[in-house]
Write a protein that holds these residues in place. Structure first.
Motif, PDB file in Angstrom:
ATOM      1  N   ALA A 281      42.096  29.584  44.497  1.00  0.00           N
ATOM      2  CA  ALA A 281      41.219  28.567  45.088  1.00  0.00           C
ATOM      3  C   ALA A 281      39.896  28.482  44.332  1.00  0.00           C
ATOM      4  O   ALA A 281      39.380  27.386  44.052  1.00  0.00           O
ATOM      5  N   ALA A 282      39.343  29.648  43.978  1.00  0.00           N
ATOM      6  CA  ALA A 282      38.092  29.665  43.217  1.00  0.00           C
ATOM      7  C   ALA A 282      38.289  29.049  41.841  1.00  0.00           C
ATOM      8  O   ALA A 282      37.436  28.293  41.349  1.00  0.00           O
ATOM      9  N   LEU A 283      39.437  29.364  41.214  1.00  0.00           N
ATOM     10  CA  LEU A 283      39.724  28.825  39.883  1.00  0.00           C
ATOM     11  C   LEU A 283      39.888  27.311  39.930  1.00  0.00           C
ATOM     12  O   LEU A 283      39.430  26.599  39.019  1.00  0.00           O
ATOM     13  N   ARG A 284      40.511  26.795  40.966  1.00  0.00           N
ATOM     14  CA  ARG A 284      40.689  25.340  41.089  1.00  0.00           C
ATOM     15  C   ARG A 284      39.351  24.639  41.320  1.00  0.00           C
ATOM     16  O   ARG A 284      39.137  23.526  40.852  1.00  0.00           O
ATOM     17  N   ARG A 285      38.444  25.284  42.032  1.00  0.00           N
ATOM     18  CA  ARG A 285      37.109  24.709  42.183  1.00  0.00           C
ATOM     19  C   ARG A 285      36.376  24.645  40.846  1.00  0.00           C
ATOM     20  O   ARG A 285      35.659  23.683  40.557  1.00  0.00           O
ATOM     21  N   LEU A 286      36.567  25.676  40.026  1.00  0.00           N
ATOM     22  CA  LEU A 286      35.873  25.747  38.741  1.00  0.00           C
ATOM     23  C   LEU A 286      36.498  24.836  37.685  1.00  0.00           C
ATOM     24  O   LEU A 286      35.793  24.272  36.846  1.00  0.00           O
ATOM     25  N   ARG A 287      37.831  24.700  37.707  1.00  0.00           N
ATOM     26  CA  ARG A 287      38.523  23.966  36.641  1.00  0.00           C
ATOM     27  C   ARG A 287      38.897  22.537  37.030  1.00  0.00           C
ATOM     28  O   ARG A 287      39.319  21.762  36.183  1.00  0.00           O
ATOM     29  N   GLY A 288      38.812  22.193  38.296  1.00  0.00           N
ATOM     30  CA  GLY A 288      39.173  20.848  38.720  1.00  0.00           C
ATOM     31  C   GLY A 288      40.668  20.604  38.566  1.00  0.00           C
ATOM     32  O   GLY A 288      41.490  21.390  39.033  1.00  0.00           O
ATOM     33  N   LYS A 289      41.026  19.548  37.864  1.00  0.00           N
ATOM     34  CA  LYS A 289      42.427  19.163  37.699  1.00  0.00           C
ATOM     35  C   LYS A 289      43.003  19.623  36.363  1.00  0.00           C
ATOM     36  O   LYS A 289      43.972  19.068  35.864  1.00  0.00           O
TER      37      LYS A 289
ATOM     38  N   ASN B 296      45.090  21.440  33.494  1.00  0.00           N
ATOM     39  CA  ASN B 296      46.478  21.918  33.418  1.00  0.00           C
ATOM     40  C   ASN B 296      46.563  23.391  33.036  1.00  0.00           C
ATOM     41  O   ASN B 296      47.654  23.957  32.988  1.00  0.00           O
ATOM     42  N   ASP B 297      45.412  24.000  32.717  1.00  0.00           N
ATOM     43  CA  ASP B 297      45.412  25.379  32.250  1.00  0.00           C
ATOM     44  C   ASP B 297      45.301  26.401  33.373  1.00  0.00           C
ATOM     45  O   ASP B 297      45.259  27.597  33.119  1.00  0.00           O
ATOM     46  N   ILE B 298      45.231  25.949  34.628  1.00  0.00           N
ATOM     47  CA  ILE B 298      45.015  26.879  35.738  1.00  0.00           C
ATOM     48  C   ILE B 298      46.166  27.862  35.871  1.00  0.00           C
ATOM     49  O   ILE B 298      45.954  29.077  36.009  1.00  0.00           O
ATOM     50  N   VAL B 299      47.393  27.365  35.813  1.00  0.00           N
ATOM     51  CA  VAL B 299      48.559  28.246  35.944  1.00  0.00           C
ATOM     52  C   VAL B 299      48.589  29.257  34.812  1.00  0.00           C
ATOM     53  O   VAL B 299      48.834  30.454  35.027  1.00  0.00           O
ATOM     54  N   ALA B 300      48.317  28.792  33.594  1.00  0.00           N
ATOM     55  CA  ALA B 300      48.320  29.696  32.439  1.00  0.00           C
ATOM     56  C   ALA B 300      47.223  30.746  32.559  1.00  0.00           C
ATOM     57  O   ALA B 300      47.427  31.917  32.209  1.00  0.00           O
ATOM     58  N   GLU B 301      46.061  30.343  33.070  1.00  0.00           N
ATOM     59  CA  GLU B 301      44.957  31.291  33.217  1.00  0.00           C
ATOM     60  C   GLU B 301      45.274  32.338  34.277  1.00  0.00           C
ATOM     61  O   GLU B 301      44.934  33.518  34.129  1.00  0.00           O
ATOM     62  N   LEU B 302      45.931  31.933  35.357  1.00  0.00           N
ATOM     63  CA  LEU B 302      46.347  32.890  36.379  1.00  0.00           C
ATOM     64  C   LEU B 302      47.368  33.874  35.821  1.00  0.00           C
ATOM     65  O   LEU B 302      47.335  35.069  36.132  1.00  0.00           O
TER      66      LEU B 302
ATOM     67  N   LEU C 232      50.234  32.642  27.064  1.00  0.00           N
ATOM     68  CA  LEU C 232      49.186  31.642  27.064  1.00  0.00           C
ATOM     69  C   LEU C 232      49.259  30.733  25.857  1.00  0.00           C
ATOM     70  O   LEU C 232      49.638  31.156  24.776  1.00  0.00           O
ATOM     71  N   LYS C 233      48.856  29.494  26.069  1.00  0.00           N
ATOM     72  CA  LYS C 233      48.662  28.606  24.942  1.00  0.00           C
ATOM     73  C   LYS C 233      47.393  29.039  24.215  1.00  0.00           C
ATOM     74  O   LYS C 233      46.535  29.699  24.774  1.00  0.00           O
ATOM     75  N   LYS C 234      47.257  28.598  22.983  1.00  0.00           N
ATOM     76  CA  LYS C 234      46.027  28.869  22.269  1.00  0.00           C
ATOM     77  C   LYS C 234      44.879  28.185  22.992  1.00  0.00           C
ATOM     78  O   LYS C 234      44.991  27.039  23.397  1.00  0.00           O
ATOM     79  N   PRO C 235      43.723  28.872  23.194  1.00  0.00           N
ATOM     80  CA  PRO C 235      42.655  28.280  23.968  1.00  0.00           C
ATOM     81  C   PRO C 235      42.185  26.972  23.370  1.00  0.00           C
ATOM     82  O   PRO C 235      42.012  26.837  22.177  1.00  0.00           O
ATOM     83  N   THR C 236      41.976  26.011  24.231  1.00  0.00           N
ATOM     84  CA  THR C 236      41.473  24.712  23.792  1.00  0.00           C
ATOM     85  C   THR C 236      40.286  24.338  24.663  1.00  0.00           C
ATOM     86  O   THR C 236      39.913  25.060  25.571  1.00  0.00           O
TER      87      THR C 236
END
Length: 482
Positions: free
Chosen positions: A271-279, A281-287, A44-48
């Protein structure tokens, strides 16, 4: 190596790295300060703060904390109308038994009404793990909300039907809701929030709780809705946020962590994460972080495995120290009995000073909201507990000198305000969500249930014995609380 070294990666996320060295120095030195997030979570990247605050995320957080608003409301509206509620008890007793109730029985019924909510919450806490794992985080909150509605209806019909038992039972049932909601809410919030904002969003649960307390204090004033003729309507006001929660949370996504780590539904979690995060770029890293966590934890653990497991010992000690320290600080006594305390100090308009207590309560919870991610858990806990101890010491001295120096009453009020501020600055909010930050997905529901049991158990004990402490040791009750 410390026994906790194998804990999964999320243990060191957000501001937990700066909190753990404090516990390390305080307890056992098991968490070396060398642990940095970048070292522990290479994927993971450092949280921003890059993750956008999408409408669905904000709606999810807002909907979840509506439960805390209800709890705060029924914690704050029991104080000022004490004489009205006691009068209802008396008339109900006369109607049923054709005789006046004794003073001792009346006092017992009142104490039972105040402490019944906390005892019910203690029982409700026992169902957190089963509910959260069986029905999911979001659905569990909605199920618990139904308990709140039933409880409010019971309390509100007690006067109309002349059944004091309905009020006492309603407070007990509402307590079941409290025990469930105050664990399920931060659990859901933690799991849907971006890493860098988990602490701040979790503190919103406490903000909503304190706003509810202030609202309850205001609405229960005799000049507002606390009179005998409007008591039932005042109690029913919490139905508004209860119904609003059904209208909003029902359309919010389930926790992505629950979907992936508990149910193994990767597509639904994404799908739930994409609804919460929108567009974002951190979705893949969070998964990736969720999948990494799944390699360290099982889907579920039993309470016995949690309590007996060596890897969980330090987190358990941390949770116990923070929760009991916060709840035996004197805060709960003043929230439940502040009007009685101020009357004893010689203030005739005590209920309006109680409104001041509620206002300070809200103000410093908001301050904590903005500081929890910048100052960190360690600093807020250190400052909060230090000031709490000093306030109780000064209040003990001022209470002892009150009969000799009546002006001490003003110092007494100032110290109450200071104590409330110190509690909400750190120990109060952090005690409700620290269990979710210290442990992995499998142990998190058990840890939150444990936090809830400790918090509500201490509240119940204080609500039950504090009136007796005021009678037996009026000058030293603050010292005994601390």
């Amino acid at each position: 190596m410390c026994a906790l070294d194998p804990l999964p990666s999320h243990l060191f996320q957000a501001t937990a790295p700066d909190f753990l060295p404090f516990i390390s120095s305080l307890l056992s030195g098991c968490f070396p300060s060398a642990f940095k997030q970048a070292d522990v979570i290479p994927l993971l990247k450092k949280p921003t703060l890059d993750s956008p605050l999408t409408p669905i995320l904000l709606t999810s957080i807002f909907s979840a904390v509506l439960g805390s608003l209800q709890i705060g409301y029924h914690s704050g509206n029991i104080n000022a109308p004490e004489r009205v509620i006691v009068k209802v008890f008396n008339s109900s007793w006369q109607s049923q038994f054709n005789s006046s109730i004794s003073e001792s029985k009346l006092t017992f019924l009142w104490s039972l009404s105040v402490s019944g909510k906390d005892f019910g919450a203690l029982l409700g806490s026992l169902g957190v793990k089963w509910l959260a794992e069986s029905f999911g985080r979001r659905n569990s909150i909605l199920i618990a909300n139904a308990v709140s509605i039933v409880a409010v209806l019971l309390m509100s019909i007690s006067q109309f039907c002349e059944l004091f038992e309905a009020f006492v039972l309603g407070r007990l049932v509402f307590g079941l809701f409290c025990g469930l909601a105050m664990s399920l809410n931060p659990l859901y919030i933690q799991e849907v929030s971006p890493i860098a904002l988990r602490g701040a969003f979790s503190t919103l649960n406490q903000v909503s709780y304190t706003v509810g307390i202030l609202l309850g204090m205001v609405m229960s004033l005799d000049v507002v809705m606390g009179s005998e003729s409007r008591l039932g309507l005042m109690l029913q006001l919490s139905l508004v946020p209860a119904l609003l929660q059904y209208l909003t949370l029902s359309f919010c996504p389930e926790s992505p962590r629950y979907l992936l780590l508990n149910l193994g539904q990767e597509a639904e979690a994404e799908a739930a994460l994409r609804r919460l995060r929108g567009k974002s770029n951190d979705i893949v890293a969070e998964l990736k972080e969720m999948k990494l966590e799944s390699t360290f934890s099982t889907k579920s653990i039993t309470v016995k495995e949690f309590l007996m497991g060596q890897r969980y010992r330090e987190p358990i000690v941390i949770i116990v120290v923070i929760c009991l320290g916060a709840n035996f600080s004197g805060f709960n006594a003043f929230i439940n009995y502040s009007t009685e305390v101020f009357l004893g100090a010689g203030f005739e308009e005590a209920e309006y000073i109680t409104i001041g207590v509620g206002s300070i309560n809200v103000l410093f919870t908001v301050v904590s909201l903005f500081m929890v991610e910048t100052a960190g858990r360690r600093m807020l806990l250190l400052v909060g507990f230090l000031v709490l101890g000093l306030c109780n010491l000064v209040m003990t001295i001022s209470s002892a000198l009150l009969s000799i120096v009546p002006q001490m009453a003003y110092l007494h009020v100032a110290q109450v305000f200071c104590l409330i501020a110190a509690y909400e600055l750190g120990p109060g909010p952090i005690s409700w969500f620290i269990g979710a930050e210290l442990l992995d997905q499998s142990a998190r529901p058990v840890a939150m249930a444990m936090s809830s049991i400790l918090n509500w158990g201490a509240k119940f004990l204080l609500a039950l014995i504090y009136p007796q402490l005021l009678v037996l040791y009026p000058s030293y009750s603050h010292f005994l609380d601390d």
